[in-house]
Enzyme design. Structure first.
Site, short mmCIF file in Angstrom:
data_model
loop_
_atom_site.label_atom_id
_atom_site.label_comp_id
_atom_site.label_asym_id
_atom_site.label_seq_id
_atom_site.Cartn_x
_atom_site.Cartn_y
_atom_site.Cartn_z
N VAL A 294 0.83 -1.21 0.00
CA VAL A 294 0.00 0.00 0.00
C VAL A 294 0.87 1.26 0.00
CG1 VAL A 294 -1.84 1.24 1.19
CG2 VAL A 294 -1.84 -1.26 1.21
N GLU B 189 -10.59 5.45 5.45
CA GLU B 189 -11.37 4.90 4.33
C GLU B 189 -10.78 3.60 3.80
OE1 GLU B 189 -14.40 6.31 2.66
OE2 GLU B 189 -14.16 4.16 2.35
N ILE C 268 -13.01 1.02 -2.44
CA ILE C 268 -14.42 1.44 -2.48
C ILE C 268 -14.69 2.49 -1.41
CG2 ILE C 268 -16.82 0.67 -2.33
CD1 ILE C 268 -15.91 -2.16 -2.91
N GLY D 224 -0.55 -9.18 -3.93
CA GLY D 224 -0.55 -8.13 -2.89
C GLY D 224 -1.89 -7.97 -2.19
N ASP E 200 -9.99 -10.78 8.99
CA ASP E 200 -9.88 -9.48 8.32
C ASP E 200 -11.28 -8.93 8.02
OD1 ASP E 200 -8.19 -7.47 6.59
OD2 ASP E 200 -9.77 -8.21 5.27
N LYS F 215 -13.45 -5.58 9.56
CA LYS F 215 -14.15 -4.60 8.73
C LYS F 215 -15.63 -4.50 9.15
CE LYS F 215 -10.93 -5.35 4.94
NZ LYS F 215 -10.58 -6.26 3.84
P1 NAP Z 1 3.02 -4.87 3.57
O1 NAP Z 1 3.18 -5.04 2.11
O2 NAP Z 1 3.46 -5.95 4.47
O3 NAP Z 1 3.73 -3.51 3.97
C1 NAP Z 1 3.96 -3.08 5.27
C2 NAP Z 1 5.25 -2.30 5.26
O4 NAP Z 1 5.42 -1.69 6.51
C3 NAP Z 1 6.47 -3.21 5.00
O5 NAP Z 1 7.26 -2.62 4.01
C4 NAP Z 1 7.15 -3.23 6.36
O6 NAP Z 1 8.55 -3.28 6.29
C5 NAP Z 1 6.75 -1.88 6.92
N1 NAP Z 1 6.85 -1.86 8.37
C6 NAP Z 1 6.27 -2.72 9.25
N2 NAP Z 1 6.61 -2.37 10.50
C7 NAP Z 1 7.41 -1.30 10.39
C8 NAP Z 1 8.09 -0.49 11.34
N3 NAP Z 1 8.01 -0.73 12.65
N4 NAP Z 1 8.83 0.54 10.89
C9 NAP Z 1 8.93 0.79 9.58
N5 NAP Z 1 8.31 0.07 8.63
C10 NAP Z 1 7.56 -0.97 9.04
O7 NAP Z 1 1.50 -4.60 3.94
P2 NAP Z 1 0.42 -3.84 3.05
O8 NAP Z 1 -0.32 -4.85 2.25
O9 NAP Z 1 1.01 -2.67 2.39
O10 NAP Z 1 -0.60 -3.39 4.20
C11 NAP Z 1 -0.36 -2.27 4.99
C12 NAP Z 1 -1.60 -1.92 5.78
O11 NAP Z 1 -2.66 -1.66 4.88
C13 NAP Z 1 -2.10 -3.04 6.70
O12 NAP Z 1 -2.70 -2.44 7.82
C14 NAP Z 1 -3.16 -3.71 5.83
O13 NAP Z 1 -4.13 -4.39 6.62
C15 NAP Z 1 -3.76 -2.51 5.16
N6 NAP Z 1 -4.45 -2.76 3.90
C16 NAP Z 1 -3.85 -3.51 2.93
C17 NAP Z 1 -4.50 -3.69 1.73
C18 NAP Z 1 -3.89 -4.49 0.61
O14 NAP Z 1 -4.57 -4.73 -0.38
N7 NAP Z 1 -2.66 -4.92 0.72
C19 NAP Z 1 -5.76 -3.11 1.52
C20 NAP Z 1 -6.34 -2.35 2.54
C21 NAP Z 1 -5.67 -2.18 3.73
P3 NAP Z 1 9.33 -4.61 5.88
O15 NAP Z 1 9.29 -4.60 4.39
O16 NAP Z 1 10.68 -4.37 6.45
O17 NAP Z 1 8.59 -5.75 6.52
N1 HSE Z 2 -6.25 -8.60 2.80
C1 HSE Z 2 -7.31 -7.69 2.54
C2 HSE Z 2 -8.25 -8.31 1.55
C3 HSE Z 2 -6.77 -6.41 2.01
O1 HSE Z 2 -7.89 -9.30 0.90
O2 HSE Z 2 -9.37 -7.82 1.41
C4 HSE Z 2 -7.82 -5.33 1.85
O3 HSE Z 2 -8.31 -4.93 3.09
#
Ligand code: NAP
Ligand code: HSE
Length: 434
Positions: A16, A131, A138, A189, A203, A207
């Protein structure tokens, strides 16, 4: 402070975070026109500077020192996309206490501590927007807080997890194996850092807690939400759902009933005539029913880098507009009533049952009598396959309280005519229409 250049810090540069960084670049030419201000990323917090340097044009924005960000009075918006409760929660609290704005995609944290964080933002005359925490790209939190605010919402139902919808779509349409589909969703992702959160319904449960709290103005925590994932579903379940005119989806449901709030996540059979049955891949969709507006449907990408970044940036723009006008956006606590939350045993549903029984006269009558004795009335019953000693019976019930259905299932357990534990899946339908 120069209201025309607003500085933000990004915490996390994963899926993200990278999307947010990209949208910042893509929107740069038009920001001034849209917001009457430029928003720029001043710092990005990462763990590994070397790894992150490959992802940004100017590595001097990178830091692994939170103190550099929180102590910088020039940074007014903190965008948290690290995930997890700690240290994200501590950083967000510190930011709000300093009067900084917070935008987060962190449903784990909002489902757990959202109420307290919103109160903290209100106390400090700032705001926390989330959001992206529900249904990826969405817009649904914004509409609940603004456009639909003049409604009493009585039901939100939908598909709120992209990973599981992707897996179920692949299993249904391509007969793909569960593990392979999960691997693809992870590579794209969509999945959480620990995909157990997706496939076990956690998850989606978070929500639902967030949506129910906002929609009913009553605090619903993750612990209040009944969750069941998709790991117990078999290809046979999918096949027999199809045969009877249904598609299996992992459904999030929040309902305001006379006896209290229902908040739950579990697989459901969706009639093929219902729009939710056609929502595929990582798409999510939500139906919201309000007393004034009636039904409203939201549909779009529920997960992934750019859709989630779109939701994050909408919140950032919202805040930037307020700052650029010389004003402030201040949070307002959404939960001002206390409704009881019902257990799943007290929910009312129709059920699809698949029973493997001894192939002998009277088996069907025995099943019908156990169901009847437990106040479960039958809407449809079909004897499917009959081999020499075994037959399959499919039952669709009328609306029934789950505790009654469970009493019947308990009775089946001790009966020799029933060859294995019956498969049970709830069937979606509005209460008033069944
Ligand atoms: P991700 O790919 O695992 O990214 C998280 C990033 O945060 C990683 O690069 C991680 O570093 C870094 N991080 C974790 N702890 C840290 C710290 N203490 N200091 C600095 N950096 C740190 O996860 P993501 O999919 O982007 O998701 C991020 C958030 O968005 C989560 O809350 C997730 O639930 C939410 N979200 C995700 C999606 C989706 O589709 N992916 C959709 C909606 C919401 P490292 O690379 O070193 O581990
Ligand atoms: N892991 C979550 C999903 C990311 O698959 O819907 C979006 O919140």
């Amino acid at each position: 402070m120069d209201n025309n250049v607003i500085k933000a810090a990004l915490l996390g540069l994963g899926t993200v975070g990278t999307g947010v960084y990209k949208v910042f670049q893509l929107q740069a030419p038009d920001m001034k026109n849209k917001l009457n201000a430029d928003v720029r990323i001043k710092k990005i917090l990462v763990r590994n500077l070397e790894k992150a340097a490959k992802k940004v044009a100017d590595p001097s924005v990178l830091t692994n020192n939170w103190q550099e960000i929180i102590d910088d009075p020039d940074i007014s918006i903190i965008i948290e996309v690290m995930g997890g409760l700690k240290p994200a929660g501590d950083y967000i609290r510190q930011a709000l206490e300093k009067g900084k704005y917070v935008v987060t995609a962190n449903k784990d944290l909002i489902a757990e501590e959202g109420d307290e964080l919103i109160a903290l933002a209100e106390e400090n005359k700032t705001d926390i927007l989330f959001e992206a925490a529900v249904a990826g790209g969405i817009p649904v939190i914004g509409p609940l807080k603004h456009s639909l605010a003049a409604n009493y919402i009585n039901e939100i139902v939908g598909i709120v997890n992209g990973t599981t919808n992707f897996i179920l779509t692949k299993m249904t349409q391509e007969h793909m194996d569960f593990t392979q589909a999960l691997k693809i969703a992870t590579d794209l992702g969509y999945a959480e850092a620990d995909p157990t959160a997706d496939i076990e319904g956690l998850d989606a449960g978070r929500k639902v807690a967030i949506l129910a709290s906002l929609a009913f103005n009553s605090k619903v925590t993750f612990a209040d939400v009944y969750t069941e994932g998709i790991t117990q579903l078999t290809p046979k379940d999918i096949e027999s759902a199809d045969e009877f005119g249904y598609v299996i989806k992992l459904i999030g449901l929040a309902r305001w009933t006379a006896e209290g709030v229902e908040a739950r996540v579990h697989p459901m059979l969706i009639p093929k005539s219902h729009p939710l049955s056609t929502v595929s891949d990582s798409y999510n969709a939500l139906f919201i029913h309000g007393d004034a507006v009636g039904d409203v449907m939201f549909y779009g990408r529920g997960a992934g880098e750019m859709p989630t970044a779109s939701a994050i940036m909408g919140d950032v723009f919202d805040i930037a507009r307020a700052i650029a006008c010389g004003g402030r956006k201040t949070a307002r606590r959404a939960t001002f009533r206390k409704l009881p939350v019902k257990g799943i045993q007290d929910s009312v549903n129709r059920y699809f049952l698949r029973l493997s029984v001894e192939n002998k006269p009277g088996a069907m009558a025995t099943i019908a009598s156990v169901l009847g004795n437990n106040s479960v009335s039958i809407q449809q019953v079909v004897q499917k396959e009959a081999h020499s000693d075994q037959a399959e019976i499919v039952v669709v019930t009328d609306l029934v309280r789950e505790s009654h259905l469970n009493d019947a299932l308990m009775t089946f357990r001790g009966m020799s005519v029933i060859k294995s534990a019956p498969a049970m899946i709830r069937v979606y339908g509005k209460l008033s229409e069944n």
